[in-house]
Scaffold this motif. Structure first.
Motif, mmCIF file in Angstrom:
data_model
loop_
_atom_site.group_PDB
_atom_site.id
_atom_site.type_symbol
_atom_site.label_atom_id
_atom_site.label_comp_id
_atom_site.label_asym_id
_atom_site.label_seq_id
_atom_site.Cartn_x
_atom_site.Cartn_y
_atom_site.Cartn_z
ATOM 1 N N ALA A 1 0.834 -1.210 0.000
ATOM 2 C CA ALA A 1 0.000 0.000 0.000
ATOM 3 C C ALA A 1 0.865 1.254 0.000
ATOM 4 N N LEU A 2 1.910 1.275 0.811
ATOM 5 C CA LEU A 2 2.788 2.444 0.857
ATOM 6 C C LEU A 2 3.480 2.658 -0.489
ATOM 7 N N LEU A 3 3.947 1.580 -1.103
ATOM 8 C CA LEU A 3 4.582 1.701 -2.415
ATOM 9 C C LEU A 3 3.575 2.140 -3.479
ATOM 10 N N ALA A 4 2.350 1.651 -3.401
ATOM 11 C CA ALA A 4 1.317 2.032 -4.379
ATOM 12 C C ALA A 4 0.973 3.513 -4.258
ATOM 13 N N ARG B 1 15.782 13.154 -6.357
ATOM 14 C CA ARG B 1 16.954 13.188 -5.483
ATOM 15 C C ARG B 1 16.557 13.013 -4.014
ATOM 16 N N THR B 2 15.441 13.602 -3.626
ATOM 17 C CA THR B 2 14.956 13.445 -2.259
ATOM 18 C C THR B 2 14.673 11.981 -1.958
ATOM 19 N N GLU B 3 14.018 11.308 -2.886
ATOM 20 C CA GLU B 3 13.725 9.875 -2.695
ATOM 21 C C GLU B 3 15.019 9.075 -2.574
ATOM 22 N N GLU B 4 15.986 9.375 -3.412
ATOM 23 C CA GLU B 4 17.251 8.649 -3.357
ATOM 24 C C GLU B 4 17.968 8.887 -2.023
ATOM 25 N N VAL B 5 17.989 10.125 -1.566
ATOM 26 C CA VAL B 5 18.660 10.440 -0.299
ATOM 27 C C VAL B 5 17.981 9.719 0.860
ATOM 28 N N PRO C 1 17.542 16.435 17.302
ATOM 29 C CA PRO C 1 18.760 15.674 17.605
ATOM 30 C C PRO C 1 18.433 14.286 18.150
ATOM 31 N N GLY C 2 19.101 13.293 17.593
ATOM 32 C CA GLY C 2 18.966 11.927 18.076
ATOM 33 C C GLY C 2 17.686 11.212 17.689
ATOM 34 N N MET C 3 16.839 11.833 16.904
ATOM 35 C CA MET C 3 15.572 11.198 16.530
ATOM 36 C C MET C 3 15.811 10.020 15.597
ATOM 37 N N LYS C 4 15.103 8.943 15.868
ATOM 38 C CA LYS C 4 15.138 7.769 15.001
ATOM 39 C C LYS C 4 13.760 7.614 14.362
ATOM 40 N N VAL C 5 13.770 7.131 13.127
ATOM 41 C CA VAL C 5 12.525 6.925 12.391
ATOM 42 C C VAL C 5 12.524 5.533 11.779
ATOM 43 N N LEU D 1 6.192 7.122 4.425
ATOM 44 C CA LEU D 1 5.126 8.116 4.586
ATOM 45 C C LEU D 1 5.652 9.524 4.288
ATOM 46 N N HIS D 2 6.866 9.810 4.718
ATOM 47 C CA HIS D 2 7.467 11.112 4.431
ATOM 48 C C HIS D 2 7.651 11.309 2.925
ATOM 49 N N LEU D 3 8.072 10.268 2.217
ATOM 50 C CA LEU D 3 8.244 10.377 0.767
ATOM 51 C C LEU D 3 6.908 10.591 0.063
ATOM 52 N N ILE D 4 5.862 9.927 0.546
ATOM 53 C CA ILE D 4 4.529 10.153 -0.022
ATOM 54 C C ILE D 4 4.132 11.608 0.187
ATOM 55 N N GLU D 5 4.341 12.103 1.412
ATOM 56 C CA GLU D 5 4.012 13.498 1.731
ATOM 57 C C GLU D 5 4.799 14.469 0.855
ATOM 58 N N GLU D 6 6.090 14.268 0.738
ATOM 59 C CA GLU D 6 6.960 15.155 -0.046
ATOM 60 C C GLU D 6 6.566 15.133 -1.523
ATOM 61 N N THR D 7 6.347 13.950 -2.051
ATOM 62 C CA THR D 7 5.999 13.827 -3.470
ATOM 63 C C THR D 7 4.632 14.438 -3.738
ATOM 64 N N ALA D 8 3.670 14.197 -2.851
ATOM 65 C CA ALA D 8 2.322 14.759 -3.023
ATOM 66 C C ALA D 8 2.358 16.284 -2.963
ATOM 67 N N ARG D 9 3.127 16.814 -2.048
ATOM 68 C CA ARG D 9 3.227 18.275 -1.924
ATOM 69 C C ARG D 9 3.731 18.889 -3.226
ATOM 70 N N HIS D 10 4.764 18.292 -3.781
ATOM 71 C CA HIS D 10 5.327 18.835 -5.004
ATOM 72 C C HIS D 10 4.479 18.507 -6.235
ATOM 73 N N ALA D 11 3.735 17.424 -6.202
ATOM 74 C CA ALA D 11 2.799 17.144 -7.301
ATOM 75 C C ALA D 11 1.727 18.230 -7.339
ATOM 76 N N GLY D 12 1.304 18.708 -6.182
ATOM 77 C CA GLY D 12 0.350 19.817 -6.123
ATOM 78 C C GLY D 12 0.946 21.101 -6.671
#
Length: 182
Positions: A14-17, A58-62, A131-135, A142-153
């Motif tokens: 679902a996340l990949l879709a 580039r964001t996705e790759e990073v 500082p020190g945050m782990k994800v 989810l962050h990549l979906i958010e970033e991509t959607a924002r820029h698609a808009g």
């Protein structure tokens, strides 16, 4: 503009879709444009469609290769970030779309190879990261979906400003041309 996302088989799928659906929205925004049109800045913003494609790729790759998989050579630099919003000499929209397609394949392979989405990695040291945050891998997707959607808009607005074509028209055009909907 969202389209109907294919039915998923599990959370990872679902996340990949949904990520692919947002990528498709940005790809549709550049449908039929040449390099000059894609690099145009029709608003007060410095954003342009080619730069958005390059930035999101580039964001996705990073995030996937650099942060999630810990490949330091993919982590990016400040110069990469600054140059990531525009085509440099010798770069083309078609070339950036090809780069993004490769990165998308690498993302899918990396995500499918993960033992789970719960494994965590530390966020890179940056002024905008706590500082020190782990994800988790889930958080990164989810962050990549958010970033991509924002820029698609953003891309929808820029495209409509360029030639009046709306996201709805571009969905129709993509369907008529047999292009993936997302």
């Amino acid at each position: 503009m969202p389209t109907v996302v294919r039915n998923e088989t599990d959370e990872r799928d679902a996340l990949l879709a949904y990520l692919e659906s947002q990528r498709a929205g940005l790809r549709r925004a550049v449908l039929g444009l040449d390099d000059e049109q894609a690099a145009a800045r029709p608003s007060a913003s410095a954003m342009n469609l080619a730069g958005l494609v390059k930035h999101v790729a580039r964001t996705e790759e990073v995030w996937v290769q650099g942060v999630l998989l810990g490949r330091a050579e993919k982590a990016g630099s400040e110069e990469d970030y600054v140059n990531g919003f525009r085509l440099l000499e010798g770069e083309t929209l078609a070339g950036q779309l090809d780069v993004w397609a490769r990165i998308a394949r690498e993302t899918e392979a990396a995500v499918l190879a993960l033992p789970g989405l719960e494994d965590t990695v530390a966020l890179p040291d940056a002024p905008w990261n706590p500082p020190g945050m782990k994800v988790s891998a889930r958080w990164i997707l989810l962050h990549l979906i958010e970033e991509t959607a924002r820029h698609a808009g953003h891309a929808d607005i820029i495209r409509e400003s360029l030639d009046g074509r709306t996201a709805f028209e571009l969905v129709d055009l993509a369907a008529r041309e047999g292009r993936p909907m997302g």
